[in-house]
Design an enzyme around this catalytic site. Structure first.
Site, mmCIF file in Angstrom:
data_model
loop_
_atom_site.group_PDB
_atom_site.id
_atom_site.type_symbol
_atom_site.label_atom_id
_atom_site.label_comp_id
_atom_site.label_asym_id
_atom_site.label_seq_id
_atom_site.Cartn_x
_atom_site.Cartn_y
_atom_site.Cartn_z
ATOM 1 C CB CYS A 70 -0.992 -0.017 1.170
ATOM 2 S SG CYS A 70 -0.259 0.119 2.810
ATOM 3 C CG ASN A 118 4.260 -1.572 5.349
ATOM 4 O OD1 ASN A 118 5.349 -1.893 5.806
ATOM 5 N ND2 ASN A 118 3.280 -2.453 5.236
ATOM 6 C CB CYS A 142 -3.737 2.014 7.127
ATOM 7 S SG CYS A 142 -3.434 3.553 8.008
ATOM 8 N NE ARG A 143 -4.595 1.617 1.875
ATOM 9 C CZ ARG A 143 -4.388 2.251 0.734
ATOM 10 N NH1 ARG A 143 -5.306 2.171 -0.210
ATOM 11 N NH2 ARG A 143 -3.289 2.942 0.542
ATOM 12 C CB SER A 144 0.067 -3.392 2.922
ATOM 13 O OG SER A 144 0.964 -2.506 3.506
ATOM 14 C CG ASP A 162 -5.069 5.245 2.800
ATOM 15 O OD1 ASP A 162 -5.112 4.811 3.975
ATOM 16 O OD2 ASP A 162 -4.027 5.592 2.237
HETATM 17 P P1 4NP Z 1 -1.795 2.979 4.067
HETATM 18 O O1 4NP Z 1 -2.309 4.412 4.573
HETATM 19 O O2 4NP Z 1 -1.260 3.199 2.667
HETATM 20 O O3 4NP Z 1 -3.009 2.129 4.067
HETATM 21 O O4 4NP Z 1 -0.745 2.550 5.053
HETATM 22 C C1 4NP Z 1 -1.506 5.563 4.575
HETATM 23 C C2 4NP Z 1 -0.724 5.834 5.665
HETATM 24 C C3 4NP Z 1 0.038 6.988 5.691
HETATM 25 C C4 4NP Z 1 0.000 7.863 4.620
HETATM 26 C C5 4NP Z 1 -0.774 7.578 3.520
HETATM 27 C C6 4NP Z 1 -1.525 6.418 3.500
HETATM 28 N N1 4NP Z 1 0.759 9.064 4.645
HETATM 29 O O5 4NP Z 1 0.605 9.870 3.712
HETATM 30 O O6 4NP Z 1 1.517 9.283 5.598
#
Ligand code: 4NP
Length: 156
Positions: free
Chosen positions: A8, A11, A13-15, A125
């Site tokens: 994702c 790294n 939240c989702r993955s 997300d």
């Molecule tokens: P993820 O979510 O891709 O599901 O881990 C996010 C976590 C942090 C950020 C973006 C998406 N960020 O921009 O910091």
């Protein structure tokens, strides 16, 4: 060994949620010696961090372990090290295609492609939506179907 990498953006939240759920399923189905699971983010911002507290909360609620998991950034060598690269959305796919360049064929798919009649093509997300319960619902469904697909493709 069959190696699966969930990808994702951050790294956190989702993955990692997918990694924990999939690892749990693989264990419950007695396949831990055949399938290895990891996750990575395309961005570098959260390297070394634990999963987001929203992800940790829902995993704890579901009694799914996230032990030992810390955010890492996707690396070009992951293309060679993994058999299945499973992304969360179209943006992840575009970035992976760009990084891949002309490095031959790899298996890249989006998690929700494995679910028939899915409510969502991309996993929204929760870092931005705050909806970790809904993310869990989607990712869990995707992981169940993905494992069926991998078992079938590899005669496991
Ligand atoms: P993820 O979510 O891709 O599901 O881990 C996010 C976590 C942090 C950020 C973006 C998406 N960020 O921009 O910091």
């Amino acid at each position: 060994m069959i190696r699966v990498l969930f990808v994702c953006l951050g790294n956190i939240c989702r993955s990692p949620m997918a990694e924990a759920i999939f690892r749990d399923l693989v264990k419950k189905e007695g396949l831990s010696d055949k399938i290895e699971v990891d996750s990575a983010g395309l961005g570098h911002w959260h390297v070394g961090e634990l999963p987001h507290e929203g992800t940790r909360e829902i995993l704890e609620e579901q009694c799914i372990s996230y032990e030992g998991m810390k955010a890492r950034q996707f690396h070009i060598r992951d293309f060679g090290d993994f058999d299945y690269l499973i992304a969360m959305d179209d943006q992840n796919i575009s970035e992976l295609q760009e990084l891949k360049g002309n490095n031959g064929l790899i298996k890249v798919a989006k998690l929700m492609e494995f679910v028939d009649e899915t409510k969502e093509d991309d996993v929204p997300d929760p870092f931005f939506t705050g909806k970790f319960d809904y993310t869990y619902e989607l990712v869990s469904e995707g992981c169940h179907e993905l494992l069926k697909y991998i078992r079938n493709e590899n005669n496991l």
